[in-house]
Design an enzyme around this catalytic site. Sequence first.
Site, PDB file in Angstrom:
ATOM      1  N   PRO A   1       0.850  -1.195   0.000  1.00 39.57           N
ATOM      2  CA  PRO A   1       0.000   0.000   0.000  1.00 39.57           C
ATOM      3  C   PRO A   1       0.882   1.240   0.000  1.00 39.57           C
ATOM      4  O   PRO A   1       1.846   1.313   0.764  1.00 39.57           O
ATOM      5  CB  PRO A   1      -0.785  -0.121   1.320  1.00 39.57           C
ATOM      6  CG  PRO A   1       0.034  -1.024   2.187  1.00 39.57           C
ATOM      7  CD  PRO A   1       0.814  -1.915   1.276  1.00 39.57           C
ATOM      8  N   MET A   2       0.581   2.215  -0.863  1.00 37.22           N
ATOM      9  CA  MET A   2       1.350   3.463  -0.881  1.00 37.22           C
ATOM     10  C   MET A   2       0.405   4.637  -1.082  1.00 37.22           C
ATOM     11  O   MET A   2      -0.216   4.772  -2.154  1.00 37.22           O
ATOM     12  CB  MET A   2       2.416   3.427  -1.973  1.00 37.22           C
ATOM     13  CG  MET A   2       3.602   2.557  -1.610  1.00 37.22           C
ATOM     14  SD  MET A   2       4.889   2.581  -2.869  1.00 37.22           S
ATOM     15  CE  MET A   2       4.145   1.598  -4.150  1.00 37.22           C
ATOM     16  N   ALA A   3       0.319   5.472  -0.035  1.00 33.89           N
ATOM     17  CA  ALA A   3      -0.576   6.633  -0.087  1.00 33.89           C
ATOM     18  C   ALA A   3      -0.182   7.534  -1.258  1.00 33.89           C
ATOM     19  O   ALA A   3       1.003   7.821  -1.458  1.00 33.89           O
ATOM     20  CB  ALA A   3      -0.497   7.396   1.226  1.00 33.89           C
TER      21      ALA A   3
ATOM     22  N   CYS B   1       2.585   3.263   9.747  1.00 32.10           N
ATOM     23  CA  CYS B   1       2.744   4.612   9.211  1.00 32.10           C
ATOM     24  C   CYS B   1       3.505   5.510  10.189  1.00 32.10           C
ATOM     25  O   CYS B   1       3.102   5.658  11.346  1.00 32.10           O
ATOM     26  CB  CYS B   1       1.378   5.224   8.898  1.00 32.10           C
ATOM     27  SG  CYS B   1       1.558   6.897   8.257  1.00 32.10           S
TER      28      CYS B   1
ATOM     29  N   LYS C   1      -0.138  -5.005   8.970  1.00 33.67           N
ATOM     30  CA  LYS C   1       1.174  -4.626   8.423  1.00 33.67           C
ATOM     31  C   LYS C   1       1.844  -3.722   9.452  1.00 33.67           C
ATOM     32  O   LYS C   1       1.250  -2.714   9.870  1.00 33.67           O
ATOM     33  CB  LYS C   1       0.998  -3.900   7.095  1.00 33.67           C
ATOM     34  CG  LYS C   1       2.303  -3.403   6.477  1.00 33.67           C
ATOM     35  CD  LYS C   1       2.054  -2.906   5.050  1.00 33.67           C
ATOM     36  CE  LYS C   1       3.322  -2.391   4.396  1.00 33.67           C
ATOM     37  NZ  LYS C   1       3.705  -1.045   4.838  1.00 33.67           N
TER      38      LYS C   1
ATOM     39  N   GLY D   1      10.527  -4.679   2.408  1.00 34.88           N
ATOM     40  CA  GLY D   1      11.609  -3.727   2.629  1.00 34.88           C
ATOM     41  C   GLY D   1      12.778  -3.949   1.708  1.00 34.88           C
ATOM     42  O   GLY D   1      13.437  -4.985   1.746  1.00 34.88           O
ATOM     43  N   ASP D   2      12.987  -2.976   0.787  1.00 34.55           N
ATOM     44  CA  ASP D   2      14.196  -2.908  -0.037  1.00 34.55           C
ATOM     45  C   ASP D   2      14.307  -3.974  -1.116  1.00 34.55           C
ATOM     46  O   ASP D   2      15.424  -4.339  -1.494  1.00 34.55           O
ATOM     47  CB  ASP D   2      15.460  -2.947   0.844  1.00 34.55           C
ATOM     48  CG  ASP D   2      15.567  -1.735   1.747  1.00 34.55           C
ATOM     49  OD1 ASP D   2      14.718  -0.829   1.633  1.00 34.55           O
ATOM     50  OD2 ASP D   2      16.493  -1.692   2.585  1.00 34.55           O
TER      51      ASP D   2
ATOM     52  N   ARG E   1       8.329   0.779  -3.195  1.00 36.35           N
ATOM     53  CA  ARG E   1       8.901   1.864  -3.985  1.00 36.35           C
ATOM     54  C   ARG E   1       9.405   1.454  -5.357  1.00 36.35           C
ATOM     55  O   ARG E   1       9.470   2.275  -6.276  1.00 36.35           O
ATOM     56  CB  ARG E   1      10.037   2.520  -3.189  1.00 36.35           C
ATOM     57  CG  ARG E   1       9.546   3.341  -2.024  1.00 36.35           C
ATOM     58  CD  ARG E   1      10.687   3.682  -1.085  1.00 36.35           C
ATOM     59  NE  ARG E   1      11.221   2.481  -0.451  1.00 36.35           N
ATOM     60  CZ  ARG E   1      12.341   2.446   0.242  1.00 36.35           C
ATOM     61  NH1 ARG E   1      13.064   3.529   0.365  1.00 36.35           N
ATOM     62  NH2 ARG E   1      12.739   1.321   0.814  1.00 36.35           N
TER      63      ARG E   1
HETATM   64  C1  LIG Z   1       4.856   7.146  -0.936  1.00 41.21           C
HETATM   65  C2  LIG Z   1       4.661   6.031   0.051  1.00 41.21           C
HETATM   66  C3  LIG Z   1       3.414   5.859   0.631  1.00 41.21           C
HETATM   67  C4  LIG Z   1       3.214   4.818   1.553  1.00 41.21           C
HETATM   68  N1  LIG Z   1       1.954   4.629   2.062  1.00 41.21           N
HETATM   69  C5  LIG Z   1       1.719   3.543   2.862  1.00 41.21           C
HETATM   70  C6  LIG Z   1       0.406   3.240   3.287  1.00 41.21           C
HETATM   71  O1  LIG Z   1      -0.592   3.909   2.934  1.00 41.21           O
HETATM   72  N2  LIG Z   1       0.246   2.157   4.099  1.00 41.21           N
HETATM   73  C7  LIG Z   1       1.312   1.376   4.499  1.00 41.21           C
HETATM   74  O2  LIG Z   1       1.122   0.398   5.227  1.00 41.21           O
HETATM   75  N3  LIG Z   1       2.558   1.643   4.094  1.00 41.21           N
HETATM   76  C8  LIG Z   1       2.781   2.685   3.268  1.00 41.21           C
HETATM   77  N4  LIG Z   1       4.031   2.906   2.790  1.00 41.21           N
HETATM   78  C9  LIG Z   1       5.121   1.966   3.123  1.00 41.21           C
HETATM   79  C10 LIG Z   1       5.225   0.867   2.052  1.00 41.21           C
HETATM   80  O3  LIG Z   1       4.036   0.112   1.991  1.00 41.21           O
HETATM   81  C11 LIG Z   1       6.413  -0.094   2.334  1.00 41.21           C
HETATM   82  O4  LIG Z   1       6.220  -0.679   3.585  1.00 41.21           O
HETATM   83  C12 LIG Z   1       7.754   0.636   2.342  1.00 41.21           C
HETATM   84  O5  LIG Z   1       7.880   1.513   1.249  1.00 41.21           O
HETATM   85  C13 LIG Z   1       8.917  -0.364   2.317  1.00 41.21           C
HETATM   86  O6  LIG Z   1       8.850  -1.189   1.200  1.00 41.21           O
HETATM   87  P1  LIG Z   1       9.796  -0.920  -0.126  1.00 41.21           P
HETATM   88  O7  LIG Z   1      11.213  -0.929   0.344  1.00 41.21           O
HETATM   89  O8  LIG Z   1       9.478  -2.055  -1.047  1.00 41.21           O
HETATM   90  O9  LIG Z   1       9.411   0.405  -0.655  1.00 41.21           O
HETATM   91  C14 LIG Z   1       4.272   3.956   1.908  1.00 41.21           C
HETATM   92  C15 LIG Z   1       5.527   4.146   1.320  1.00 41.21           C
HETATM   93  C16 LIG Z   1       5.734   5.164   0.399  1.00 41.21           C
HETATM   94  C17 LIG Z   1       7.082   5.320  -0.224  1.00 41.21           C
END
Ligand SMILES: Cc1cc2nc3c(=O)[nH]c(=O)nc-3n(C[C@H](O)[C@H](O)[C@H](O)COP(=O)(O)O)c2cc1C
Length: 420
Positions: free
Chosen positions: A38-40, A145, A184, A246-247, A270
């Site tokens: 999920p990404m806001a 969050c 989460k 993560g990553d 990301r």
């Molecule tokens: C722009 C943005 C918005 C995010 N919004 C949420 C969200 O709404 N809910 C959530 O649980 N995590 C949110 N995250 C965290 C991601 O879901 C994820 O846990 C975090 O980016 C690490 O994973 P990655 O390394 O694959 O990016 C957000 C991350 C980013 C970068």
Amino acid sequence: MKKHWDNPQEHAMPQGVRVPASVQIGTVTVAPATVLAPMAGVTDTVFRRFIRNASVFTTGSDSAASVDATITNQQSGCGLIMTEFTSADGLSRMRETKRKRYLTYYDDEHPISAQLFGSNPDTLADSARIVQDAGFDLVDLNLGCPAKRVVACNGGSGLLKDLPQIERIFRAIRAAVSIPFTVKFRMGWNDKHIVCVELARLAEDCGLNACALHARTREDGYTGQARWEYIAACKDAVSIPVIGNGDIRTPEDAAAMVDITHCDAVMIGRTAPSNPWIFRQIAQYTASKEATGTGTYDHPADQDRYRMIRDYFGMLVDEIAIEEAAEAARAATITASGQVAREQRHRDCVGKMKQFASWFTHGVPGGGALRKQIFESKNGPAVLDAIESFFANRATVLEKEDAVAEVDETMLASAAAYCD
Ligand SMILES: Cc1cc2nc3c(=O)[nH]c(=O)nc-3n(C[C@H](O)[C@H](O)[C@H](O)COP(=O)(O)O)c2cc1C
């Protein structure tokens, strides 16, 4: 959005390990075992469908695939998608029509999970019911969050300091819905207060069906490396599925996470906006590794990027048209406030195009010039025009480059640097 990783760890191809073909979360089968995080501001319905349906390569081993064909989860490589987080307080107070906008999804998004945040067990339980009634396959609670405005109301990672309150929330939501319920979370508030293993056990005791760990503390933000050993510790502690997060930037990273942690599924955040093919690449990597022992996958060519940008922007514009048609069907005349909302929606759409353009064009020679043009565009059609002409001119440039390549390669390198 943080685009870069601190000293990304390079993972060699782990032998004999693959991202699982599926994971069972309660009654829902997630296949393959990959999840779009999920990404806001990012994972709205357009982006989610884009990841599911538009991430086929036009070149390489997928070249025969039709762009318009219905694409299964297996083909797209993404087993589960999630909404961005939604405030339980807001949802329970909203009128029906506004709720619908927040919880919009389409039939081809199943299985889909809705993520909620909040701190009041009753409100969260009410909102989970709303999510279930809206037809979502799963409901997820956000305990990760780090945003100050969320933490200030004890939501998101703010709750990590209060396990008894988390237990009350877990039990209230579990009693309220029959769809699979997941959580989460981050590892804890900081290094002195790491609670992820305890939290995973609590989730299992309270009848949750899976948990996902972003292996950082709240205080880490996005710095340093995600500490995958904590994903492994959670996996050791519980028998419900553990989703590692993560990553992950490459298929090799995904396989390495499974190798190191034995997690049941991987979640990717990301990387998806800059490389929407990541899920497809993981599927290709896994299949080729099983068949030949060596993992290979396609890399996007210029025309893949072109199609990706054009399709995504086209989908954004279509979504606005759909919303406006629905509004017109509800009310014969557009009120002044309706007009303001409409203009805002168009501005948001162009804002999204600009945001995505900068992620999508990384790695495209001359992408800097395109980004500049897009940022100067005033409306959606102007953005689309800029993209069309960039890639059309680029095709000609490439033809010319091919023609002169034999003459002077260094001149071409300087030309590319000049354009970017
Ligand atoms: C722009 C943005 C918005 C995010 N919004 C949420 C969200 O709404 N809910 C959530 O649980 N995590 C949110 N995250 C965290 C991601 O879901 C994820 O846990 C975090 O980016 C690490 O994973 P990655 O390394 O694959 O990016 C957000 C991350 C980013 C970068």
